[in-house]
Design a protein around this motif. Sequence first.
Motif, PDB file in Angstrom:
ATOM      1  N   MET A   1       0.855  -1.196   0.000  1.00 11.83           N
ATOM      2  CA  MET A   1       0.000   0.000   0.000  1.00 11.83           C
ATOM      3  C   MET A   1       0.881   1.232   0.000  1.00 11.83           C
ATOM      4  O   MET A   1       1.918   1.236   0.660  1.00 11.83           O
ATOM      5  CB  MET A   1      -0.817   0.056   1.295  1.00 11.83           C
ATOM      6  N   ASP A   2       0.479   2.284  -0.707  1.00 12.08           N
ATOM      7  CA  ASP A   2       1.194   3.552  -0.626  1.00 12.08           C
ATOM      8  C   ASP A   2       0.815   4.246   0.676  1.00 12.08           C
ATOM      9  O   ASP A   2      -0.284   4.041   1.199  1.00 12.08           O
ATOM     10  CB  ASP A   2       0.826   4.463  -1.808  1.00 12.08           C
ATOM     11  N   ALA A   3       1.714   5.121   1.139  1.00 13.80           N
ATOM     12  CA  ALA A   3       1.476   5.782   2.422  1.00 13.80           C
ATOM     13  C   ALA A   3       0.459   6.923   2.306  1.00 13.80           C
ATOM     14  O   ALA A   3      -0.057   7.406   3.298  1.00 13.80           O
ATOM     15  CB  ALA A   3       2.790   6.326   2.959  1.00 13.80           C
ATOM     16  N   ASP A   4       0.173   7.359   1.065  1.00  8.64           N
ATOM     17  CA  ASP A   4      -0.628   8.577   0.892  1.00  8.64           C
ATOM     18  C   ASP A   4      -2.129   8.309   0.787  1.00  8.64           C
ATOM     19  O   ASP A   4      -2.900   9.190   0.426  1.00  8.64           O
ATOM     20  CB  ASP A   4      -0.147   9.335  -0.346  1.00  8.64           C
ATOM     21  N   LEU A   5      -2.544   7.077   1.088  1.00  7.09           N
ATOM     22  CA  LEU A   5      -3.957   6.657   1.056  1.00  7.09           C
ATOM     23  C   LEU A   5      -4.551   6.657  -0.354  1.00  7.09           C
ATOM     24  O   LEU A   5      -5.769   6.594  -0.513  1.00  7.09           O
ATOM     25  CB  LEU A   5      -4.824   7.509   1.990  1.00  7.09           C
ATOM     26  N   GLN A   6      -3.677   6.730  -1.387  1.00  6.77           N
ATOM     27  CA  GLN A   6      -4.202   6.582  -2.761  1.00  6.77           C
ATOM     28  C   GLN A   6      -4.561   5.124  -3.030  1.00  6.77           C
ATOM     29  O   GLN A   6      -5.264   4.824  -3.988  1.00  6.77           O
ATOM     30  CB  GLN A   6      -3.177   7.079  -3.778  1.00  6.77           C
ATOM     31  N   ASP A   7      -4.020   4.219  -2.193  1.00  8.15           N
ATOM     32  CA  ASP A   7      -4.422   2.813  -2.220  1.00  8.15           C
ATOM     33  C   ASP A   7      -5.304   2.609  -0.987  1.00  8.15           C
ATOM     34  O   ASP A   7      -4.795   2.308   0.091  1.00  8.15           O
ATOM     35  CB  ASP A   7      -3.200   1.896  -2.114  1.00  8.15           C
TER      36      ASP A   7
ATOM     37  N   GLU B   1      -7.227  11.281  -4.835  1.00  7.73           N
ATOM     38  CA  GLU B   1      -6.105  12.230  -4.734  1.00  7.73           C
ATOM     39  C   GLU B   1      -5.291  11.924  -3.475  1.00  7.73           C
ATOM     40  O   GLU B   1      -5.806  11.389  -2.503  1.00  7.73           O
ATOM     41  CB  GLU B   1      -6.646  13.664  -4.651  1.00  7.73           C
ATOM     42  N   ARG B   2      -4.024  12.289  -3.522  1.00  6.13           N
ATOM     43  CA  ARG B   2      -3.111  12.124  -2.385  1.00  6.13           C
ATOM     44  C   ARG B   2      -3.682  12.763  -1.114  1.00  6.13           C
ATOM     45  O   ARG B   2      -4.243  13.850  -1.185  1.00  6.13           O
ATOM     46  CB  ARG B   2      -1.820  12.843  -2.780  1.00  6.13           C
ATOM     47  N   SER B   3      -3.522  12.081   0.043  1.00  6.58           N
ATOM     48  CA  SER B   3      -4.105  12.625   1.273  1.00  6.58           C
ATOM     49  C   SER B   3      -3.350  13.854   1.762  1.00  6.58           C
ATOM     50  O   SER B   3      -3.935  14.804   2.259  1.00  6.58           O
ATOM     51  CB  SER B   3      -4.102  11.556   2.361  1.00  6.58           C
TER      52      SER B   3
HETATM   53 MG    MG Z   1       0.569   8.573  -4.537  1.00  6.43          MG
END
Ligand code: MG
Length: 328
Positions: free
Chosen positions: A100-106, A208-210
């Motif tokens: 998982m990406d850290a930016d909550l895009q996943d 979108e990125r968090s």
């Molecule tokens: Mg991202």
Amino acid sequence: MTESNTGKALISVMVPCYNEEESLPLFRAEICRVMEQMSAYAFEVIFVDDGSKDKTLSVIRSIASEDARFRYVSFTRNFGKEAAMYAALQASRGDYVVYMDADLQDPPALLPEMMAILEKDSEVDSVGTRRSSRKGEPPIRSFFANLFYRMINRISDVRLIPAARDYRLMTRRMADSILSLCEYNRFSKGIFEWVGFRTEWISYENIERSAGKTKFSFWKLFKYSLECIIAFSTAPLAFASVMGILFCFVSFVGILVIVIRALLGVSSAFGWASLMCVVLFVGGVLELSIGILGGYLSKTYLETKRRPIYLAKETEQDLQNGRREENE
Ligand code: MG
Ligand code: UDP
């Protein structure tokens, strides 16, 4: 492996982090919510600090010291997302692993649905995710991404799914197969396909990125796509041969024309400009071919050095040992 004290299957959530100090608290809150929801499973979350220059490492340290489910590996410098993904997989102990990406895009909220697919069918070893649209992404980035996927699928044996993300849940046996591919120049989307196993896909709307900014500039993505082409296709190497055959044919026709003109007694002293064009064109094609050869050669050179994919300077073990020493 199943967590011995609880008897529950263990899921390893693997998160590459590069300058994510703003996203991590949001990510933690969200993943904790999902972990509570999925109480039938045990969890470990592995953060890989990819040589961040902001306070990412100290944020990770404080999360890990508060909650034993969170583990981490910290790199000596920025080795790139691919290296971070490999390190996380090496550190993972779960029966299931998920990137998982850290930016909550996943979105972690999709995990129960993904897990249900794996549980339902034992023939399925992986659940991948793809975005149903690239909404919110700059159009130029989408255009080149689509072009890239069309091209790579034509010239390579692996089938890459357009708009597929690295957000992917896998069984331990698939994870171990991926770990056995220890190449230095890594392109995970290709490796996931190359190792085989049956994959089911689910789609979701682009998010979108968090917080924070994207770490992938257009140039970085361009270099990454070249990495993929060289790793999964040798078609460009055939380019020089195809061009060579083409030029031989053209020159043969040219020779025929000159001979016939000579036989007919026509003077041959003309065509300076066209000759120059041909010389320049052939020169350009030769340079390009050498460049392509150089691309493959440089990657081979890097592989033969057998350098480690990443170097770690700290893990949660160090944190625990430090605390133990303090107590003693
Ligand atoms: Mg991202
Ligand atoms: N990332 C990383 N190392 C890098 C670049 C990115 O570990 O050198 C991580 C980043 O922290 C994030 C994930 O890879 O968790 C995806 O990066 P980003 O969101 O910037 O990419 P995008 O979603 O814009 O493609």
